[in-house]
Design a protein around this motif. Structure first.
Motif, mmCIF file in Angstrom:
data_model
loop_
_atom_site.group_PDB
_atom_site.id
_atom_site.type_symbol
_atom_site.label_atom_id
_atom_site.label_comp_id
_atom_site.label_asym_id
_atom_site.label_seq_id
_atom_site.Cartn_x
_atom_site.Cartn_y
_atom_site.Cartn_z
ATOM 1 N N ILE A 130 3.915 15.370 -10.448
ATOM 2 C CA ILE A 130 4.457 15.597 -11.790
ATOM 3 C C ILE A 130 3.371 16.118 -12.717
ATOM 4 C CG2 ILE A 130 5.512 14.508 -13.812
ATOM 5 C CD1 ILE A 130 7.377 14.834 -11.365
ATOM 6 N N TYR A 131 2.178 15.561 -12.595
ATOM 7 C CA TYR A 131 1.095 16.015 -13.473
ATOM 8 C C TYR A 131 0.714 17.465 -13.167
ATOM 9 C CZ TYR A 131 -3.199 16.409 -16.047
ATOM 10 O OH TYR A 131 -4.170 16.855 -16.920
ATOM 11 N N ASN A 172 0.823 -1.212 0.000
ATOM 12 C CA ASN A 172 0.000 0.000 0.000
ATOM 13 C C ASN A 172 0.860 1.266 0.000
ATOM 14 O OD1 ASN A 172 -2.230 -1.655 0.101
ATOM 15 N ND2 ASN A 172 -2.550 -1.410 2.310
ATOM 16 N N ARG A 173 1.914 1.237 0.797
ATOM 17 C CA ARG A 173 2.811 2.391 0.883
ATOM 18 C C ARG A 173 3.473 2.655 -0.482
ATOM 19 N NH1 ARG A 173 6.220 0.289 4.248
ATOM 20 N NH2 ARG A 173 4.822 0.704 5.997
ATOM 21 N N SER A 174 3.866 1.601 -1.149
ATOM 22 C CA SER A 174 4.535 1.737 -2.449
ATOM 23 C C SER A 174 3.574 2.239 -3.513
ATOM 24 C CB SER A 174 5.141 0.387 -2.860
ATOM 25 O OG SER A 174 6.043 -0.089 -1.879
ATOM 26 N N VAL A 175 2.358 1.702 -3.511
ATOM 27 C CA VAL A 175 1.336 2.164 -4.458
ATOM 28 C C VAL A 175 1.045 3.643 -4.236
ATOM 29 C CG1 VAL A 175 -1.108 1.983 -5.101
ATOM 30 C CG2 VAL A 175 0.277 -0.086 -4.820
ATOM 31 N N ASN A 176 0.847 3.998 -2.987
ATOM 32 C CA ASN A 176 0.509 5.395 -2.681
ATOM 33 C C ASN A 176 1.642 6.350 -3.036
ATOM 34 O OD1 ASN A 176 -2.018 4.674 -1.732
ATOM 35 N ND2 ASN A 176 -1.344 4.471 0.392
ATOM 36 N N PHE A 177 2.885 5.905 -2.805
ATOM 37 C CA PHE A 177 4.017 6.760 -3.144
ATOM 38 C C PHE A 177 4.066 7.003 -4.658
ATOM 39 C CE2 PHE A 177 8.610 7.312 -4.147
ATOM 40 C CZ PHE A 177 8.759 8.556 -3.560
ATOM 41 N N GLY A 178 3.859 5.949 -5.443
ATOM 42 C CA GLY A 178 3.836 6.119 -6.893
ATOM 43 C C GLY A 178 2.760 7.094 -7.335
ATOM 44 N N LYS A 179 1.596 7.019 -6.729
ATOM 45 C CA LYS A 179 0.505 7.927 -7.083
ATOM 46 C C LYS A 179 0.813 9.359 -6.647
ATOM 47 C CE LYS A 179 -3.232 4.530 -7.184
ATOM 48 N NZ LYS A 179 -4.533 4.094 -6.599
ATOM 49 N N GLN A 180 1.464 9.515 -5.494
ATOM 50 C CA GLN A 180 1.840 10.858 -5.043
ATOM 51 C C GLN A 180 2.827 11.501 -6.023
ATOM 52 O OE1 GLN A 180 3.419 10.244 -1.137
ATOM 53 N NE2 GLN A 180 1.442 9.597 -0.279
#
Length: 449
Positions: free
Chosen positions: A180-181, A167-175
């Motif tokens: 960037i967007y 979950n932490r890794s998924v959330n970091f990627g989305k952050q």
């Protein structure tokens, strides 16, 4: 695309990714940005299969999504690479964030101190999210493929991992993607895919200036693109390229001779020159010239077995280079507004003449192909070496034989001259375009990654 095609894509992804393991590649970051992470001295660096899978899908999206012309595609590829880089840079003790280095990019999220991350999951999450944001007008089938690829990658990367870590890794990627967007949305090109041919643009009028060309006689494409924010700001005020030959209809003039060279070359092409022109055409409905160059990059990443952080660096560099090359090139196109060879030749040499490939709807000087390839080729040469030999396999599915090159300069030269063979550029368009592209590539390489 039918639901069966979507299912086939998903099955292919599942088979290709089933061997993926829970590889966290958690090394300490660069000393000046220290974050406490677990010791990873005994771990094998993660491979590049996740980013390569996303780029392969992105090439498909460029082909099938309305409005993704070469500069727009280059922009999307650049922000994809930047998001990938920032999602995994903290896994490398020698890595450097691009925050504070790229033009206007600051305060990018960092991983939590002392927490464990699966960097492949972070990369997958960031790329899935940024691609979804950058291609908001994909068709329903491709939207489903994006979601399926994200889900399948996550399933295959999560085995044996703690759920909190996942979950932490998924959330970091989305952050990372969200940051960037948000930054990308301020560069002036966010809605380029929606309004490629603005009706408020009125081109200058005169014998030397661009006019719509056959067969479609379209309005000017992206006339304001050159005003977009560069990702790598020049250290010194940017100077205009070498002035093209002075327009003239005198048969003894340099301009007439340049146009006549194109006319004569197209009329006397060898079979190999004809193939070269068609191979590099990369027109509407393809992955475009920037996509072609990133596809070559993805192929070399796979061929050379680059790991996750190595591939993230190279994808970021190649993407940034084609984006900035497109901005610089389009700036000059609409600064000079030079007429295309087909216009000059039909007016002053042979009214019935036509180019081998269709002339795109924007001014001639400088060449986009030469600019894109000069920039990306400079980046690839720096990474792999000036004497690196390689074979481009990207067009085999379209019936072309693979094309081999003794070095990246040969690729740049061939892509550049292909536009003269195609009858759509003067030789000086390509020569100066390749040079300005090289200058862009060198600026990109001046950053720390």
């Amino acid at each position: 695309m039918t639901i069966y095609a979507v299912r086939s894509w998903c099955i292919f992804l599942f088979i290709s990714l089933i061997v993926a393991a829970c590889n966290k590649e958690e090394q300490a970051p660069s000393p000046e940005n220290t974050i406490a992470v677990a010791d990873q001295s005994a771990r094998t660096p993660a491979g590049a299969s996740i980013p390569v899978s996303w780029y392969q899908l992105e090439f498909k999206l460029i082909k099938e999504t309305p409005g993704f012309t070469p500069p727009v595609a280059a922009r999307a590829l650049a922000y994809t690479g930047i998001a990938l880089h920032e999602a995994v840079v903290w896994s490398d003790r020698n890595g450097h964030s691009l925050s504070g280095q790229l033009n206007g990019l600051y305060n990018i999220p960092r991983p939590e101190r002392g927490k464990r991350y699966n960097w492949e999951i972070a990369a997958n999450s960031a790329m899935a999210d940024i691609i979804t944001r950058l291609y908001p007008n994909v068709n329903a089938a491709n939207a489903a493929i994006i979601k399926a690829q994200d889900s399948l990658n996550l399933v295959n990367l999560s085995g044996g991992c703690d759920q909190d870590e996942v979950n932490r890794s998924v959330n970091f990627g989305k952050q990372i993607s969200a940051a960037i967007y948000a930054w990308s949305a301020t560069d002036g090109g966010k809605d380029g895919y929606l309004n490629g041919f603005p009706t408020d643009y009125i081109p200058p009028v005169g014998p030397a200036f661009w006019v719509p060309t056959p067969p479609a006689f379209q309005r000017a494409l992206l006339p304001y693109w050159g005003n977009n924010r560069l990702l790598v700001k020049p250290r010194y005020p940017e100077t205009a390229p070498v002035q093209h030959p002075v327009f003239s209809t005198d048969t003894a003039s340099a301009f007439y001779k340049a146009a006549y060279y194109v006319y004569n070359k197209v009329n006397t092409l060898t079979p190999e020159e004809n193939t070269t022109a068609l191979y590099w055409a990369d027109g509407g409905g393809t992955f475009t010239p920037p996509g072609h160059l990133l596809a070559i990059t993805a192929q070399l990443v796979t061929d050379e077995g680059l790991n996750l952080t190595q591939s993230a660096t190279l994808f970021a560099q190649a993407g940034i280079s084609v984006n900035d090359a497109g901005i610089v090139c389009w700036k000059y196109k609409y600064k000079y507004n030079l007429l295309r060879p087909v216009t000059y030749i039909q007016r002053h040499i042979n009214a019935g003449w036509g180019s081998l490939i269709a002339t795109p709807p924007f001014p001639s000087y400088t060449s986009g192909h030469a600019s894109f390839t000069g920039a990306a080729g400079t980046v690839l040469a720096e990474y792999f070496g000036n004497a690196y030999t390689f074979t481009d396999n990207q067009k085999v599915a379209e019936g072309f034989a693979p094309r081999s090159f003794g070095n990246f300069q040969q690729m740049i030269d061939e892509a550049s001259i292909s536009r003269i063979y195609g009858g759509i550029h003067y030789q000086f368009d390509s020569e100066v375009g390749a040079q300005t592209g090289r200058e862009v590539g060198l600026r990109v390489l001046s950053l720390r990654y």
